[in-house]
Design an enzyme around this catalytic site. Structure first.
Site, mmCIF file in Angstrom:
data_model
loop_
_atom_site.group_PDB
_atom_site.id
_atom_site.type_symbol
_atom_site.label_atom_id
_atom_site.label_comp_id
_atom_site.label_asym_id
_atom_site.label_seq_id
_atom_site.Cartn_x
_atom_site.Cartn_y
_atom_site.Cartn_z
ATOM 1 N N LYS A 70 7.846 7.342 -6.804
ATOM 2 C CA LYS A 70 6.612 7.224 -6.030
ATOM 3 C C LYS A 70 5.699 8.373 -6.437
ATOM 4 C CE LYS A 70 5.102 4.530 -2.571
ATOM 5 N NZ LYS A 70 5.345 3.093 -2.368
ATOM 6 N N GLY A 129 -4.417 -3.279 7.584
ATOM 7 C CA GLY A 129 -5.009 -3.125 6.266
ATOM 8 C C GLY A 129 -4.785 -4.393 5.463
ATOM 9 N N GLY A 141 -1.613 -1.554 12.531
ATOM 10 C CA GLY A 141 -2.117 -1.318 11.181
ATOM 11 C C GLY A 141 -2.490 -2.637 10.533
ATOM 12 N N VAL A 184 -2.129 -5.523 3.892
ATOM 13 C CA VAL A 184 -0.877 -6.205 4.225
ATOM 14 C C VAL A 184 -0.909 -6.713 5.662
ATOM 15 C CG1 VAL A 184 1.615 -5.930 4.500
ATOM 16 C CG2 VAL A 184 0.453 -4.881 2.552
#
Length: 367
Positions: free
Chosen positions: A94, A196, A194, A198
């Site tokens: 990552k 966003g 959340g 996705v």
């Protein structure tokens, strides 16, 4: 991810990095700095036994470098297990870029980051994550071939978010099947935290399945936009964790399940897209088990995105990508049963299965 949510696993300046909770035998940690572009980035390579480390790049305005380092260590570790459970020939890695993606991200900064990725000679393959878009990966592609998730116009698989959301959706359905006896989500109350790229697609799938969806996000304008678009309820209470819902879907940043929230959770299932949802995997995984809350391990059900970008490396068709993503359902059921049969947490079960594949490969048992 804020520092106060990571007290159980954060790095401490007075302690050595090696041996801390977040550091888990990582093979390599690379610090990238460029004065001209303002780039400050960290690349974490956790494990490459199964193949080159693949994981997205996150750009976030971290409070300090230690918070960024803690995040990249946890995220890269999670990618090793995600890629292993998904049956991909990839290791875990990552990258994080420290800064505000809205005001500090420039083509020059992305080019310089791509050059750092290229200097690792393929040991790490990057893709998009929070704060990144497909067009950013296209810029990185101009200076290195070690990148996935590029635009369809340039021969890539495009934005992986819809596939990630679909994987979370089928993983949620598997959890409902195991917990409630049916994977029919009609009438089930789901809170999506959340919304966003996705989160929105997940809301769409849930709405189409007949679920009663409630949404929340730090962006108030976005909340009302998505609420109006899909007919979702907007959360207005003081404590979303104590909301009267069947399923809690964390789809923002990690560590939302922590000492301050876990005892308030009323949902029967936790299944969302966020990485590292448990601030302390051992402690909070055990508490969820004791409370009878079924936790769908994040590094299992949010694997659709990495499956999608992996398709660029092995030339999978769209049908193959979706088939692999749909298999998250079966793997989830297997993990839930394994956890119950062995009286361990679902996180432990998923970790055990992922680690076994890595160990077997390392020992030459997977030919």
């Amino acid at each position: 991810m804020t520092a106060d949510l990571l007290k159980a696993s954060e790095l401490h300046k007075v302690d050595p990095v090696f041996g801390q909770v977040s550091f888990d035998g990582h093979e390599q940690v690379v610090f990238c700095n460029d004065k001209d572009t303002g780039l400050k980035a960290i690349i974490g390579i956790h494990n490459t036994v199964l193949g080159p480390a693949l994981g997205g790049t996150r750009m976030w305005n971290y409070t300090n470098e230690w918070e960024a380092l803690n995040d990249v260590l946890r995220l890269s570790r999670g990618m090793s297990f995600k890629n292993s459970l998904s049956g991909l020939n990839l290791g875990g890695g990552k990258a994080v870029i420290i800064g505000d993606a809205k005001t500090q991200k420039t083509p020059e900064l992305m080019t310089k980051f791509g050059q750092f990725v290229d200097s690792l000679s393929g040991k790490y393959i990057t893709a998009e994550d929070v704060g990144m878009e497909t067009k950013d990966m296209d810029i990185v592609r101009e200076v290195t071939k070690h990148v996935a998730g590029i635009s369809v116009e340039k021969g890539g698989s495009g934005n992986p978010s819809p596939v990630t959301a679909y994987g979370v959706f089928v993983g949620m359905k598997a959890a409902a099947k195991y917990k409630f006896g049916s994977d029919n989500l009609e009438g089930k109350k789901v809170l999506v935290q959340g919304i966003g790229h996705v989160g929105e697609v997940l809301v769409q799938h849930l709405t189409e399945s007949g679920a009663i969806v409630t949404v929340t996000d730090i962006n108030d304008e976005r909340v009302h936009q998505i609420g109006a678009k899909y007919g979702a309820k907007i959360f207005t209470g003081a404590d979303l964790y104590s909301a009267d819902v069947d399923i809690y879907a964390p789809c923002a940043l990690g560590a939302t399940i922590n000492d301050n929230t876990i005892h308030n959770i009323k949902a029967s299932i936790i299944a969302g897209a966020a990485n590292n949802q448990l601030a302390n995997e051992a402690v909070h995984g055990k508490i969820l088990k004791e409370k009878g809350i079924l936790y769908a391990p994040d590094f299992l059900i949010n694997a659709g995105g990495v499956i999608n970008v992996y398709s660029e490396l092995v030339n999978w068709s769209r049908e193959q990508v979706m088939q692999k993503t749909e298999n998250i359902y079966n793997t989830a059921l297997e993990i839930f049963k394994f956890a119950d049969d062995n009286n361990i947490t679902t996180h432990q079960a998923a970790f055990s299965m992922a680690q076994k594949r890595i160990d077997d490969t390392k020992n030459g048992l997977n030919k």
